[in-house]
Design a protein around this motif. Sequence first.
Motif, mmCIF file in Angstrom:
data_model
loop_
_atom_site.group_PDB
_atom_site.id
_atom_site.type_symbol
_atom_site.label_atom_id
_atom_site.label_comp_id
_atom_site.label_asym_id
_atom_site.label_seq_id
_atom_site.Cartn_x
_atom_site.Cartn_y
_atom_site.Cartn_z
ATOM 1 N N PHE A 186 -63.173 0.919 14.089
ATOM 2 C CA PHE A 186 -62.015 0.680 14.655
ATOM 3 C C PHE A 186 -62.214 -0.062 15.996
ATOM 4 O O PHE A 186 -62.895 0.000 17.014
ATOM 5 C CB PHE A 186 -61.572 2.148 15.148
ATOM 6 N N PHE A 187 -61.256 -1.184 16.228
ATOM 7 C CA PHE A 187 -61.352 -2.106 17.098
ATOM 8 C C PHE A 187 -60.167 -1.741 18.105
ATOM 9 O O PHE A 187 -58.979 -1.984 17.866
ATOM 10 C CB PHE A 187 -61.186 -3.449 16.602
ATOM 11 N N SER A 188 -60.571 -1.497 19.406
ATOM 12 C CA SER A 188 -59.418 -1.216 20.313
ATOM 13 C C SER A 188 -59.362 -2.171 21.572
ATOM 14 O O SER A 188 -60.575 -2.632 22.091
ATOM 15 C CB SER A 188 -59.618 0.343 20.938
ATOM 16 N N PHE A 189 -58.382 -2.950 21.840
ATOM 17 C CA PHE A 189 -58.192 -4.302 22.615
ATOM 18 C C PHE A 189 -57.241 -3.908 23.709
ATOM 19 O O PHE A 189 -56.233 -3.685 23.404
ATOM 20 C CB PHE A 189 -57.822 -5.467 21.882
ATOM 21 N N ASP A 190 -57.695 -3.798 25.004
ATOM 22 C CA ASP A 190 -56.643 -3.502 26.031
ATOM 23 C C ASP A 190 -56.610 -4.916 26.632
ATOM 24 O O ASP A 190 -57.607 -5.487 26.720
ATOM 25 C CB ASP A 190 -57.331 -2.646 27.032
ATOM 26 N N ILE A 191 -55.451 -5.239 26.744
ATOM 27 C CA ILE A 191 -55.056 -6.563 27.238
ATOM 28 C C ILE A 191 -55.778 -6.891 28.406
ATOM 29 O O ILE A 191 -55.818 -8.362 28.941
ATOM 30 C CB ILE A 191 -53.651 -6.780 27.077
ATOM 31 N N ASP A 192 -55.958 -5.907 29.345
ATOM 32 C CA ASP A 192 -56.648 -6.286 30.734
ATOM 33 C C ASP A 192 -57.933 -6.817 30.581
ATOM 34 O O ASP A 192 -58.897 -6.867 31.379
ATOM 35 C CB ASP A 192 -56.213 -5.191 31.772
ATOM 36 N N ASP A 250 -56.084 -2.000 17.331
ATOM 37 C CA ASP A 250 -54.712 -1.883 18.272
ATOM 38 C C ASP A 250 -55.027 -2.702 19.533
ATOM 39 O O ASP A 250 -56.052 -3.261 19.868
ATOM 40 C CB ASP A 250 -54.422 -0.350 18.783
ATOM 41 N N VAL A 251 -53.957 -3.246 19.974
ATOM 42 C CA VAL A 251 -53.678 -3.978 21.384
ATOM 43 C C VAL A 251 -52.626 -3.270 22.055
ATOM 44 O O VAL A 251 -51.571 -2.718 21.769
ATOM 45 C CB VAL A 251 -53.463 -5.271 20.927
ATOM 46 N N VAL A 252 -53.281 -3.009 23.546
ATOM 47 C CA VAL A 252 -52.273 -1.908 24.230
ATOM 48 C C VAL A 252 -52.368 -2.464 25.449
ATOM 49 O O VAL A 252 -52.998 -3.446 25.980
ATOM 50 C CB VAL A 252 -53.242 -0.536 24.459
ATOM 51 N N GLU A 253 -51.454 -2.081 26.381
ATOM 52 C CA GLU A 253 -51.280 -2.270 27.807
ATOM 53 C C GLU A 253 -50.601 -3.365 28.184
ATOM 54 O O GLU A 253 -50.551 -3.849 29.303
ATOM 55 C CB GLU A 253 -52.772 -1.946 28.675
ATOM 56 N N VAL A 254 -49.821 -3.989 27.240
ATOM 57 C CA VAL A 254 -48.854 -5.261 27.675
ATOM 58 C C VAL A 254 -47.787 -4.431 28.354
ATOM 59 O O VAL A 254 -46.907 -3.643 27.814
ATOM 60 C CB VAL A 254 -48.295 -5.956 26.433
ATOM 61 N N LEU A 255 -47.393 -5.012 29.590
ATOM 62 C CA LEU A 255 -46.425 -4.495 30.307
ATOM 63 C C LEU A 255 -45.220 -5.721 30.616
ATOM 64 O O LEU A 255 -45.588 -6.388 31.593
ATOM 65 C CB LEU A 255 -46.824 -3.895 31.861
ATOM 66 N N PRO A 256 -44.241 -5.774 29.807
ATOM 67 C CA PRO A 256 -43.343 -6.919 29.980
ATOM 68 C C PRO A 256 -42.680 -7.232 31.296
ATOM 69 O O PRO A 256 -42.676 -8.239 31.782
ATOM 70 C CB PRO A 256 -42.471 -6.674 28.897
ATOM 71 N N ALA A 257 -42.548 -6.254 32.285
ATOM 72 C CA ALA A 257 -41.719 -6.295 33.291
ATOM 73 C C ALA A 257 -42.564 -6.962 34.304
ATOM 74 O O ALA A 257 -42.146 -7.579 35.084
ATOM 75 C CB ALA A 257 -41.318 -5.075 34.124
ATOM 76 N N LEU A 258 -43.967 -7.174 34.164
ATOM 77 C CA LEU A 258 -44.968 -7.854 35.120
ATOM 78 C C LEU A 258 -45.267 -9.184 34.237
ATOM 79 O O LEU A 258 -46.156 -9.878 34.897
ATOM 80 C CB LEU A 258 -46.198 -7.107 35.542
ATOM 81 N N ASP A 259 -44.617 -9.545 33.217
ATOM 82 C CA ASP A 259 -44.811 -10.722 32.269
ATOM 83 C C ASP A 259 -43.760 -11.565 32.308
ATOM 84 O O ASP A 259 -43.408 -12.029 31.105
ATOM 85 C CB ASP A 259 -45.537 -10.270 31.105
ATOM 86 N N PRO A 260 -43.324 -12.105 33.192
ATOM 87 C CA PRO A 260 -41.938 -12.830 33.165
ATOM 88 C C PRO A 260 -41.949 -14.292 32.384
ATOM 89 O O PRO A 260 -41.185 -14.519 31.714
ATOM 90 C CB PRO A 260 -41.555 -13.220 34.596
ATOM 91 N N ALA A 261 -43.108 -14.952 32.172
ATOM 92 C CA ALA A 261 -43.173 -15.933 31.334
ATOM 93 C C ALA A 261 -43.684 -15.583 29.951
ATOM 94 O O ALA A 261 -43.634 -16.350 29.085
ATOM 95 C CB ALA A 261 -44.124 -16.887 32.098
ATOM 96 N N GLY A 262 -43.913 -14.463 29.795
ATOM 97 C CA GLY A 262 -44.324 -13.870 28.298
ATOM 98 C C GLY A 262 -45.678 -14.344 27.844
ATOM 99 O O GLY A 262 -46.194 -14.117 26.789
#
Length: 322
Positions: free
Chosen positions: A234-240, A279-291
């Motif tokens: 199982f591959f777990s990928f945290d965006i940080d 899975d890929v986790v911890e994307v927080l769009p409010a802190l990602d204005p340019a996407g």
Amino acid sequence: MKKYFPANALETPRFCGIRTFMKLPCVRTTEEMDFAVVGIPFDTGAAFKPGQRFGPASVRENSILLRPYSLNLGVDIFEWLSGVDYGDLSVLPGFIEDSYRLIEAELTPLFEAGVVPLSIGGDHSITLAELRAAAKKYGPVALLHFDSHTDTWDNYWGKKYTHGTPFRRAAEEGLIDGTASIQVGIRGSQYAAEDLEVSQRLGIEVITANQIHELGVGQTGELIRQRVRDRKVFFSFDIDFVDPAYAPGTGTAEVGGFTGYETMALIREAKDLNFIGFDVVEVLPALDPAGITAQMAANVIHEFISILALRKKRDSESYAAG
């Protein structure tokens, strides 16, 4: 021809239609498919900045430019795979253990059918429920974990279930085999000198970001392959895992990470492993204005799907060769 594949962007503009991942059909089925992209919009486990519940929508929005051919791996995904966007799973914001039960129940049929779930979080607490579902089919699995944090703390404020504790709980519940598991990219300040020893006491190998920067991509990949071997993974990928210069939209960013190029190269080092979930986790769009963080996450998923396609291609060619 595979049954489920994206709409052709040369026939209809990418900006048209419902925002599914890569414009895949939104279908709830376990039949005639190899993978399912699953949204898990849950962020009650976040210990600092919440908002990851909006991650699945943002990653899907930023996936519409992705094309079916992987230049890096030389494979056309949908020549070999059938896949769908499964939609979002049911969660109960504010109620983590109830949400775990819902997530586990909805993912179990996918694992049972041999479909590879590709989950989009959500905070990292969701991975415990995913591993519970996986273990019903496969027993204890190897964990490949790309992150800047080990997520093996015992508790936050006396609470056992948060985004900082899933792999401690998973090891305690026998969901992962520590002897075949590895955490990659760990960095940043710690609570104490003993923090990394927690993973090691659980049997999990740790490669820090500094070690990777010194070793390079190839040697790091060799360490990963030696650790995991032929186990189901199982591959777990945290965006940080990615440096905040390249992925700022996350709640607990740590400097000293990896560029987009390095990230993709490190993922490809795992292309020969036997994956059963991701899975890929911890994307927080409010802190990602340019996407750019969501774009990074979407490309990470694309790289993983390409690995699945490459494996299917190799298996087919091996079978044909007798």
